[in-house]
Design a protein around this motif. Structure first.
Motif, mmCIF file in Angstrom:
data_model
loop_
_atom_site.group_PDB
_atom_site.id
_atom_site.type_symbol
_atom_site.label_atom_id
_atom_site.label_comp_id
_atom_site.label_asym_id
_atom_site.label_seq_id
_atom_site.Cartn_x
_atom_site.Cartn_y
_atom_site.Cartn_z
ATOM 1 N N ALA A 769 0.894 -1.080 0.001
ATOM 2 C CA ALA A 769 -0.003 0.024 0.134
ATOM 3 C C ALA A 769 0.841 1.354 -0.036
ATOM 4 O O ALA A 769 0.476 2.260 -0.419
ATOM 5 C CB ALA A 769 -0.896 0.039 1.305
ATOM 6 N N LEU A 770 1.785 1.126 0.854
ATOM 7 C CA LEU A 770 2.864 2.320 0.742
ATOM 8 C C LEU A 770 3.520 2.649 -0.458
ATOM 9 O O LEU A 770 3.692 3.892 -1.120
ATOM 10 C CB LEU A 770 3.887 2.100 1.866
ATOM 11 C CG LEU A 770 4.989 3.197 2.180
ATOM 12 C CD1 LEU A 770 4.258 4.455 2.186
ATOM 13 C CD2 LEU A 770 5.967 2.768 3.005
ATOM 14 N N ALA A 771 4.018 1.566 -1.238
ATOM 15 C CA ALA A 771 4.596 1.701 -2.536
ATOM 16 C C ALA A 771 3.479 2.060 -3.752
ATOM 17 O O ALA A 771 3.990 2.811 -4.456
ATOM 18 C CB ALA A 771 5.009 0.157 -2.915
ATOM 19 N N LEU A 772 2.277 1.495 -3.362
ATOM 20 C CA LEU A 772 1.223 2.359 -4.166
ATOM 21 C C LEU A 772 0.932 3.645 -4.226
ATOM 22 O O LEU A 772 0.740 4.336 -5.188
ATOM 23 C CB LEU A 772 -0.073 1.271 -4.266
ATOM 24 C CG LEU A 772 -1.154 1.302 -5.443
ATOM 25 C CD1 LEU A 772 -0.602 0.963 -6.641
ATOM 26 C CD2 LEU A 772 -2.352 0.656 -5.029
ATOM 27 N N LEU A 773 0.857 3.972 -2.896
ATOM 28 C CA LEU A 773 0.719 5.131 -2.465
ATOM 29 C C LEU A 773 1.826 6.218 -3.148
ATOM 30 O O LEU A 773 1.586 7.376 -3.835
ATOM 31 C CB LEU A 773 0.618 5.566 -1.037
ATOM 32 C CG LEU A 773 0.397 7.241 -0.619
ATOM 33 C CD1 LEU A 773 -1.133 7.564 -1.205
ATOM 34 C CD2 LEU A 773 0.336 7.246 1.019
ATOM 35 N N LEU A 774 3.068 5.820 -2.739
ATOM 36 C CA LEU A 774 4.076 6.819 -3.490
ATOM 37 C C LEU A 774 4.208 6.702 -4.751
ATOM 38 O O LEU A 774 4.647 7.777 -5.496
ATOM 39 C CB LEU A 774 5.573 6.184 -2.900
ATOM 40 C CG LEU A 774 5.854 6.154 -1.343
ATOM 41 C CD1 LEU A 774 7.004 5.585 -1.182
ATOM 42 C CD2 LEU A 774 5.801 7.659 -0.999
#
Length: 886
Positions: A769-774
């Motif tokens: 989720a963090l990677a997708l947000l970034l």
């Protein structure tokens, strides 16, 4: 004489000349032209050396020495001053742009913090040596051995010293207030000496204290000493009652010692008594560790081990196959302790490295845009004399400074999240429990900060180095990065999306795997079932009749508790990971002596209402009844899988099973549904070849005794908290010295069984989720910035008739192109990378089409969101204002 001095002067001048050729070029590239002019002047004078007078020669030498001093001392000082200037300027720029600084530091802190937390675990478990003396010599001898074989190995091994231990044995502690059930380990007397471990107080075991009449001693853990004995040093030398036996406390271990498990609260000597054949050769098997003698390799120890095994086989008092323990080997103790965690930790480390790379790409993209807005500033600095090297160094200094601040904040995040990581990973590994933020982790963070600062700072710095001075000074705009900068930012975003796709697909596979696991039927109904483990004292209750009477009384009183519908007891509950196995002989599958050992069956001891209480279906035959007492004909019930395996196509009712040391066979009277005894995935140790149940009054265990510890199982219509207090009071009213475990719901056992899969899923989902947000933020930034750059172009298009809808589609297509390219590359990468996750999945293939399709639609939605706002803003541009943009 004067000629010799002149020769020496000339030699010194040549030496200084040669050093001047090498040193200045490396130290000060900015002053290379001045140095080259100086060197040409010296070469001219050296060629005319013989024609110069004595005073000129001295002046020339003084001038060369001065230049040499400037190169070695003054110029590095200037370099240091300039570095401080760069740092001060970098701080001013950060304060001038607080929004940019906040976003950059936050992005980096998330990436560095996640890496630091995972690295602290990897460092303690996989990198740092074991906390024992000369840990490289410690090895693990795989497979289990009976005590007779252990003694033979200790006496005859010439390659290593060998010690034995058990894992997570349980004992009753009485006479110290309320009776308690403690986890302990039985060990050979040489274990502590082999590990090089010293007691904090008292001593460890001495040689021979694992022999009869000398083994009534105990060593306490630091935790138990502090919590049960108030840390009193007077406990040394005092006896305490353990399983009804008075044992003298001889030592207290340091708080950091927890071998073989953090759960261990005491260590007792194992008893090597060759007079007790059953205990010495048949049951009570133990694990082994060893310390290699100097100069011995694990391969040499392995070779000797199999020679010794061949010599031990004839010593068994019963026939064993010639390939007994043929798979036993000698491996590094650290490798053995970490093999269950290695794959999971490396997988998580790879995931957080991907997150950090995405963060670096995002910050690099932001810095590229920021460099574009600083073109005029860079041009002015270059016009005032700053070389390209100085500009590049300034930008790299700012990048590293941002990375260091992000690293400091990431260290704070890692410290606070480390305990969370420990809680979701297996708790039975003492290396994992000892993980902490230490100096090695600090060094890792510092190195990571420098590396990430350089990684995301190189692209903007090189972009600034290619600055066209004249055009930058002429333009008044601040939004011109050039074609190379735009392409570079697009490549970075594609890379971000590629990594994000791989992480999200991995998270999707784990989510689907956990869903499949949670949908599995455990074979029983855990809802509203309360369990409590009871541990009767070993003394004075030695007769079977006393234990039977105790549990009859407990069951009778439990039925009278309000809200209790059904009551039963069993030697173990489903999903407890306990293995009460017995060697058996199965009718129709006779053993061939010397070729195959008796198969080992999971053997549960239960009361008649067990299947009814847990709603385990009876498939054929009948269930146990009160009439199946100790004196009645011995009977058993088998699981459906066991019946199918041994009597496929036949009716198993009436068939027989015989426990190998019993003369009388046991008759199969019923077949019940399969129950997941070990875990929800249906896995169990390979040596378990079947399952059967015995009535408690007719049951036995490996010690050929009636199982003494049982679990009371109650199906209730109330909550566990309402029943818990009554159950505990009930047990204490029957016997004040009766230790009981915490009361728990059987549903919690189901949840605990899938906890490892759930923890890995949540960690991977968080990173994904963090990677997708970034990646979404990065894509939005690129499209938004590119749209701003194309304001004039958009105005021209609209002036020539382009509609807002067409402009909207033009901008949105750029977002889709970036994300779609990253999606395709990410899909291809995932086909290869997800194979590393195969061992962590259940019921899902690594190329699960639904997961890949779902992630594809998710990324397209991200592309839509990333491009919508810039596209809408572009569609609303006023052509007149746009044409005046430049």
């Amino acid at each position: 004489m004067q000629q010799d001095e002149a020769s020496k002067l000339k030699a010194h001048l040549w030496l200084i000349h040669l050093i001047g050729i090498i040193v200045p070029r490396r130290l000060r590239a900015d002053w290379r032209q001045e140095w080259e002019a100086e060197l040409r002047f010296r070469e001219m004078l050296l060629s005319e050396w013989d024609n110069l007078n004595w005073q000129t020669k001295l002046d020339l030498l003084r001038r060369s020495l001065g230049a040499f001093w400037d190169a070695l001392v003054l110029q590095p000082r200037r370099l240091e001053d300039e570095m401080f200037q760069d740092l001060r300027f970098g701080v001013r720029m950060m304060l001038k742009n607080p929004g940019f600084t906040f976003i950059t530091v936050l992005t980096l802190s998330l990436g560095i913090g996640a890496n630091t937390a995972i690295f602290s675990l990897v460092n303690r478990v996989l990198i740092q040596p074991l906390p024992y003396a000369q840990p490289d010599q410690l090895v693990r001898v795989t497979e289990a051995y009976p005590k007779g074989a252990i003694v033979a190995l200790q006496e005859h091994s010439r390659t290593m010293a060998i010690a034995a231990y058990t894992t997570d044995s349980e004992f009753n502690l009485t006479g110290q207030g309320e009776a308690a059930r403690l986890v302990g380990s039985r060990v050979s007397a040489n274990l502590f000496t082999l590990l090089g471990a010293q007691a904090r107080l008292g001593r460890t075991f001495s040689g021979g204290e694992d022999l009869p009449e000398r083994d009534n001693i105990v060593i306490l853990s630091h935790w138990l000493w502090q919590n049960k004995f108030d840390g009193a040093e007077t406990i040394i030398g005092r006896p305490i009652m353990i399983d009804g036996v008075a044992r003298q406390v001889v030592g207290i271990m340091p708080p950091e010692f927890s071998f073989p498990s953090p759960k261990v609260q005491m260590w007792l000597p194992v008893r090597f008594d060759s007079r007790d054949r059953g205990e010495y050769w048949e049951f009570g098997w133990m694990s082994l560790i060893g310390r290699l003698h100097p100069g011995v390799t694990p391969e040499q120890a392995h070779s000797e081990l199999h020679t010794l095994i061949a010599d031990i086989i004839p010593r068994f008092p019963y026939l064993v196959p010639p390939d007994w323990n043929a798979t036993s080997t000698v491996i590094s103790l650290q490798e053995d302790l970490t093999r269950d965690l290695r794959g999971k930790l490396l997988l998580l480390l790879a995931a957080v490295i991907c997150v950090l790379l995405i963060a670096c790409a995002n910050v690099a993209s932001l810095l590229l845009a920021r460099v574009a807005t600083r073109q005029r500033e860079m041009a002015v600095r270059a016009a005032l004399g700053a070389g390209r090297g100085r500009l590049v160094r300034q930008l790299l200094t700012e990048s590293v400074l941002l990375a260091f601040i992000g690293g400091g904040l990431g260290l704070v995040l890692a410290t606070s999240s480390l305990s969370i990581l420990k809680s979701v990973l297996p708790s039975d590994n003492f290396l994992l429990a000892a993980a902490a933020i230490d100096w090695q982790v600090f060094a890792y963070v510092a190195a990571l900060a420098i590396l990430t600062g350089l990684v995301f700072g190189v692209a903007p710095a090189l972009s600034a180095a290619r600055l066209d001075l004249s055009s930058a000074l002429k333009t008044r705009g601040t939004h011109h990065t050039g074609l190379v900068g735009a392409r570079l930012r697009s490549i970075l975003i594609v890379g971000e999306v590629t990594l994000a796709v791989a992480l999200v697909i991995g998270a999707g596979l784990l989510i689907k795997s956990l869903w499949r696991l949670s949908q599995e039927n455990p074979g029983f109904r855990p809802e509203q079932v309360v369990a409590m483990r009871v541990y009767p004292p070993q003394s004075p209750m030695q007769e079977r009749a006393a234990y039977l009477a105790l549990y009859d009384e407990l069951l009778r009183r439990a039925r009278n508790i309000n809200g209790v519908d059904e009551v039963a007891a069993a030697s173990t509950t489903p999903l407890s990971s306990e293995l009460p196995f017995l060697p058996v002989e199965v009718e129709g599958h006779m053993l061939i002596p010397g070729q195959r050992t008796a198969p080992l069956f999971w053997a549960g001891a239960i009361t008649p209402d067990y299947f009814k209480t847990l709603n385990i279906p009876l498939l054929s035959g009948r269930a146990f009844a009160e009439a199946d007492s100790e004196k009645a004909e011995p009977v058993v019930m088998v699981s459906a899988a066991t019946a199918k395996q041994y009597w496929h196509g036949e009716n198993p009712i009436g068939k027989h099973i015989r426990i190998v040391w019993e003369a009388q066979q046991r008759t199969i009277i019923g077949v019940v549904g399969d129950v997941r005894q070990y875990d929800m995935a249906g896995k169990s140790p390979e040596f378990i070849e079947g399952t059967f149940y015995m009535p408690y009054s007719q049951s036995t265990n490996l010690n050929r005794q009636l199982p003494t510890a049982l679990t009371l199982i109650l199906r209730t219509t109330t909550t566990a908290s309402q029943v818990a207090g009554e159950l505990r009071n009930l047990a204490l009213s029957v016997n004040p010295d009766l230790p009981v475990s915490d009361v728990y719901l059987l549903e919690s056992a189901v949840a605990a069984s899938v906890a490892p899969s759930r923890s890995l899923m949540w960690l991977f989902t968080g990173f994904g989720a963090l990677a997708l947000l970034l990646a979404a933020i990065g894509a939005y930034g690129v499209v938004s910035y590119a749209t701003t750059q194309r304001t004039f172009e958009i105005g021209v298009r609209m002036a020539f008739g382009a509609t807002p809808r067409r402009v909207f589609g033009l901008v949105l297509s750029q977002s889709f192109k970036l994300v779609l390219t990253g999606l395709i590359l990410g899909m291809l990468a995932s086909f290869m990378l997800t194979r590393l996750m195969e061992g962590f999945l259940y019921g899902v293939t690594v190329a699960d089409p639904l997961t890949f399709i779902g992630v594809g639609f998710l990324l397209l939605a991200v592309a839509l969101l990333a491009g919508y706002v810039p596209a809408r803003r572009a569609a609303r541009v006023d052509p007149l204002i746009a044409l005046q943009h430049e």
